[in-house]
Write a protein that holds these residues in place. Structure first.
Motif, mmCIF file in Angstrom:
data_model
loop_
_atom_site.group_PDB
_atom_site.id
_atom_site.type_symbol
_atom_site.label_atom_id
_atom_site.label_comp_id
_atom_site.label_asym_id
_atom_site.label_seq_id
_atom_site.Cartn_x
_atom_site.Cartn_y
_atom_site.Cartn_z
ATOM 1 N N ARG A 172 -36.399 22.953 29.053
ATOM 2 C CA ARG A 172 -35.906 21.581 28.949
ATOM 3 C C ARG A 172 -37.028 20.566 28.789
ATOM 4 O O ARG A 172 -36.917 19.432 29.260
ATOM 5 C CB ARG A 172 -35.082 21.237 30.191
ATOM 6 N N ASP A 173 -38.092 20.963 28.113
ATOM 7 C CA ASP A 173 -39.219 20.058 27.880
ATOM 8 C C ASP A 173 -39.375 19.891 26.369
ATOM 9 O O ASP A 173 -39.755 20.824 25.669
ATOM 10 C CB ASP A 173 -40.496 20.628 28.494
ATOM 11 N N SER A 174 -39.062 18.712 25.868
ATOM 12 C CA SER A 174 -39.063 18.477 24.423
ATOM 13 C C SER A 174 -40.445 18.640 23.805
ATOM 14 O O SER A 174 -40.571 19.117 22.668
ATOM 15 C CB SER A 174 -38.518 17.080 24.116
ATOM 16 N N ASP A 175 -41.499 18.248 24.545
ATOM 17 C CA ASP A 175 -42.855 18.374 24.000
ATOM 18 C C ASP A 175 -43.228 19.836 23.774
ATOM 19 O O ASP A 175 -43.811 20.189 22.739
ATOM 20 C CB ASP A 175 -43.875 17.725 24.949
ATOM 21 N N ILE A 176 -42.908 20.703 24.743
ATOM 22 C CA ILE A 176 -43.207 22.127 24.607
ATOM 23 C C ILE A 176 -42.389 22.729 23.467
ATOM 24 O O ILE A 176 -42.911 23.514 22.652
ATOM 25 C CB ILE A 176 -42.931 22.872 25.925
ATOM 26 N N ASN A 177 -41.125 22.364 23.382
ATOM 27 C CA ASN A 177 -40.277 22.878 22.305
ATOM 28 C C ASN A 177 -40.804 22.463 20.933
ATOM 29 O O ASN A 177 -40.796 23.260 19.985
ATOM 30 C CB ASN A 177 -38.841 22.385 22.481
ATOM 31 N N GLN A 178 -41.264 21.228 20.815
ATOM 32 C CA GLN A 178 -41.817 20.759 19.546
ATOM 33 C C GLN A 178 -43.091 21.503 19.190
ATOM 34 O O GLN A 178 -43.327 21.825 18.013
ATOM 35 C CB GLN A 178 -42.076 19.255 19.617
ATOM 36 N N MET A 179 -43.922 21.798 20.190
ATOM 37 C CA MET A 179 -45.138 22.572 19.940
ATOM 38 C C MET A 179 -44.794 23.965 19.404
ATOM 39 O O MET A 179 -45.412 24.454 18.449
ATOM 40 C CB MET A 179 -45.955 22.723 21.235
ATOM 41 N N ILE A 180 -43.804 24.605 20.027
ATOM 42 C CA ILE A 180 -43.400 25.949 19.613
ATOM 43 C C ILE A 180 -42.820 25.922 18.198
ATOM 44 O O ILE A 180 -43.178 26.761 17.348
ATOM 45 C CB ILE A 180 -42.377 26.535 20.604
ATOM 46 N N GLU A 181 -41.962 24.946 17.910
ATOM 47 C CA GLU A 181 -41.364 24.841 16.576
ATOM 48 C C GLU A 181 -42.437 24.604 15.513
ATOM 49 O O GLU A 181 -42.382 25.184 14.423
ATOM 50 C CB GLU A 181 -40.341 23.705 16.557
ATOM 51 N N ARG A 182 -43.424 23.754 15.827
ATOM 52 C CA ARG A 182 -44.488 23.464 14.874
ATOM 53 C C ARG A 182 -45.358 24.702 14.638
ATOM 54 O O ARG A 182 -45.737 25.008 13.507
ATOM 55 C CB ARG A 182 -45.354 22.313 15.394
ATOM 56 N N ALA A 183 -45.648 25.434 15.727
ATOM 57 C CA ALA A 183 -46.462 26.650 15.596
ATOM 58 C C ALA A 183 -45.724 27.710 14.769
ATOM 59 O O ALA A 183 -46.344 28.429 13.970
ATOM 60 C CB ALA A 183 -46.811 27.201 16.975
ATOM 61 N N LEU A 184 -44.417 27.820 14.958
ATOM 62 C CA LEU A 184 -43.630 28.774 14.176
ATOM 63 C C LEU A 184 -43.590 28.375 12.709
ATOM 64 O O LEU A 184 -43.602 29.236 11.817
ATOM 65 C CB LEU A 184 -42.200 28.861 14.726
ATOM 66 N N SER A 185 -43.539 27.085 12.455
ATOM 67 C CA SER A 185 -43.467 26.597 11.087
ATOM 68 C C SER A 185 -44.816 26.706 10.371
ATOM 69 O O SER A 185 -44.893 27.178 9.228
ATOM 70 C CB SER A 185 -42.992 25.145 11.075
ATOM 71 N N GLU A 186 -45.888 26.281 11.055
ATOM 72 C CA GLU A 186 -47.211 26.243 10.432
ATOM 73 C C GLU A 186 -47.993 27.540 10.598
ATOM 74 O O GLU A 186 -48.957 27.785 9.881
ATOM 75 C CB GLU A 186 -48.011 25.079 11.012
ATOM 76 N N ARG A 187 -47.594 28.357 11.580
ATOM 77 C CA ARG A 187 -48.256 29.635 11.857
ATOM 78 C C ARG A 187 -49.746 29.448 12.163
ATOM 79 O O ARG A 187 -50.594 30.237 11.757
ATOM 80 C CB ARG A 187 -48.076 30.622 10.695
ATOM 81 N N ASN A 188 -50.040 28.374 12.882
ATOM 82 C CA ASN A 188 -51.408 28.079 13.300
ATOM 83 C C ASN A 188 -51.475 27.958 14.818
ATOM 84 O O ASN A 188 -50.466 27.760 15.486
ATOM 85 C CB ASN A 188 -51.883 26.751 12.680
ATOM 86 N N ILE A 189 -52.694 28.078 15.347
ATOM 87 C CA ILE A 189 -52.903 27.918 16.785
ATOM 88 C C ILE A 189 -52.750 26.442 17.171
ATOM 89 O O ILE A 189 -53.251 25.556 16.479
ATOM 90 C CB ILE A 189 -54.296 28.425 17.188
ATOM 91 N N ALA A 190 -52.033 26.193 18.255
ATOM 92 C CA ALA A 190 -51.848 24.828 18.763
ATOM 93 C C ALA A 190 -52.304 24.770 20.218
ATOM 94 O O ALA A 190 -52.022 25.678 20.995
ATOM 95 C CB ALA A 190 -50.388 24.407 18.645
ATOM 96 N N LYS A 191 -53.023 23.693 20.580
ATOM 97 C CA LYS A 191 -53.510 23.514 21.951
ATOM 98 C C LYS A 191 -53.161 22.116 22.436
ATOM 99 O O LYS A 191 -53.176 21.153 21.668
ATOM 100 C CB LYS A 191 -55.031 23.711 22.028
ATOM 101 N N LYS A 192 -52.872 22.039 23.749
ATOM 102 C CA LYS A 192 -52.523 20.735 24.317
ATOM 103 C C LYS A 192 -52.547 20.784 25.837
ATOM 104 O O LYS A 192 -52.177 21.801 26.422
ATOM 105 C CB LYS A 192 -51.127 20.316 23.843
ATOM 106 N N GLU A 193 -53.010 19.686 26.460
ATOM 107 C CA GLU A 193 -52.862 19.525 27.904
ATOM 108 C C GLU A 193 -51.561 18.777 28.141
ATOM 109 O O GLU A 193 -51.292 17.768 27.497
ATOM 110 C CB GLU A 193 -54.044 18.758 28.492
ATOM 111 N N HIS A 194 -50.784 19.294 29.075
ATOM 112 C CA HIS A 194 -49.436 18.735 29.210
ATOM 113 C C HIS A 194 -48.971 18.743 30.660
ATOM 114 O O HIS A 194 -49.181 19.698 31.399
ATOM 115 C CB HIS A 194 -48.467 19.564 28.357
ATOM 116 N N SER A 195 -48.350 17.653 31.062
ATOM 117 C CA SER A 195 -47.696 17.557 32.361
ATOM 118 C C SER A 195 -46.303 17.006 32.104
ATOM 119 O O SER A 195 -46.131 15.823 31.829
ATOM 120 C CB SER A 195 -48.472 16.632 33.298
#
Length: 227
Positions: free
Chosen positions: A105-128
């Motif tokens: 239920r975290d939109s930021d994490i879901n967006q990161m996963i969707e972007r990584a699946l779409s772009e097939r690149n490594i994504a990094k982020k600090e998140h709270s």
């Protein structure tokens, strides 16, 4: 169970050959049956080896302190480890096999996963986010097998304590800087006064020197406490 069934089939064929075939054919069939049994045995060893390797990998995954979640190309959660269950309060049975957006239920994490699946690149982020009060360093990496894209692996490293240490260090440096600047400013100010003629002011020069001495001792004490 599969191998027992295969062996029974082979044995049945062998018995049929004994009843209906000539001796030469029985000999030939026996050789073929031995080859089949050898193949079955080899397959059984490979399956057992793959099973053992899978158990070893799962044991490593469960022992990791970082949280891990694997998501396939359809955005379904394939697996999570014990650390991620602990971090976010997930339950493995309720999470695995479901779509990521249904469980996370975290939109930021879901967006990161969707972007990584779409772009097939490594994504990094600090998140709270709203799943936990902790701060996480998240890395999402694409997973390939022989050129085939299988999904992404998400790794969550808890950096809450590290961030707290950084905050305390920043506060400490700010406080120390302030404490050191106060006596230094006083010392430099009265030295400048003496240089500009205060040294000839018999009435005040001893007062100025006394202030410089006091502030110097205070500065020395601060440095001693730091060391």
């Amino acid at each position: 169970m599969i191998f027992i069934t295969a062996a029974l089939i082979v044995l049945s064929v062998f018995l049929a050959c004994l009843l209906f075939a000539s001796r030469s054919k029985i000999k030939q069939t026996t050789l073929e049956i031995k080859k089949i049994l050898a193949t079955v045995s080899s397959l059984e060893e490979r399956v057992q080896k793959a099973h053992d390797e899978k158990k070893r990998l799962f044991a490593i995954l469960e022992s990791m302190t970082e949280g891990v979640m694997v998501v396939d190309t359809e955005q379904k959660v394939l697996l999570i480890n014990a650390a991620l269950e602990k971090y976010f309060g997930f339950q493995k049975n309720a999470i695995e096999g479901r779509y990521c957006r249904e469980t996370c239920r975290d939109s930021d994490i879901n967006q990161m996963i969707e972007r990584a699946l779409s772009e097939r690149n490594i994504a990094k982020k600090e998140h709270s986010g709203n799943l936990s009060q902790s701060v996480f360093e998240i890395q999402i990496s694409p997973v390939f097998s022989g050129g085939e894209f299988l999904g992404v692996a998400c790794v969550f490293r808890d950096v809450t304590l590290l961030k707290e240490f950084e905050r305390l260090r920043t506060e400490f440096v700010a406080n120390v800087s302030h404490e050191l600047k106060t006596p230094l400013t006083s010392i430099l100010g009265f030295v400048e006064t003496l240089k500009e003629g205060g040294v000839d002011d018999r009435e005040n020069r001893m007062k100025f020197l006394q202030i410089i001495e006091t502030q110097s001792k205070k500065l020395h004490e601060l440095i001693e406490n730091l060391l």
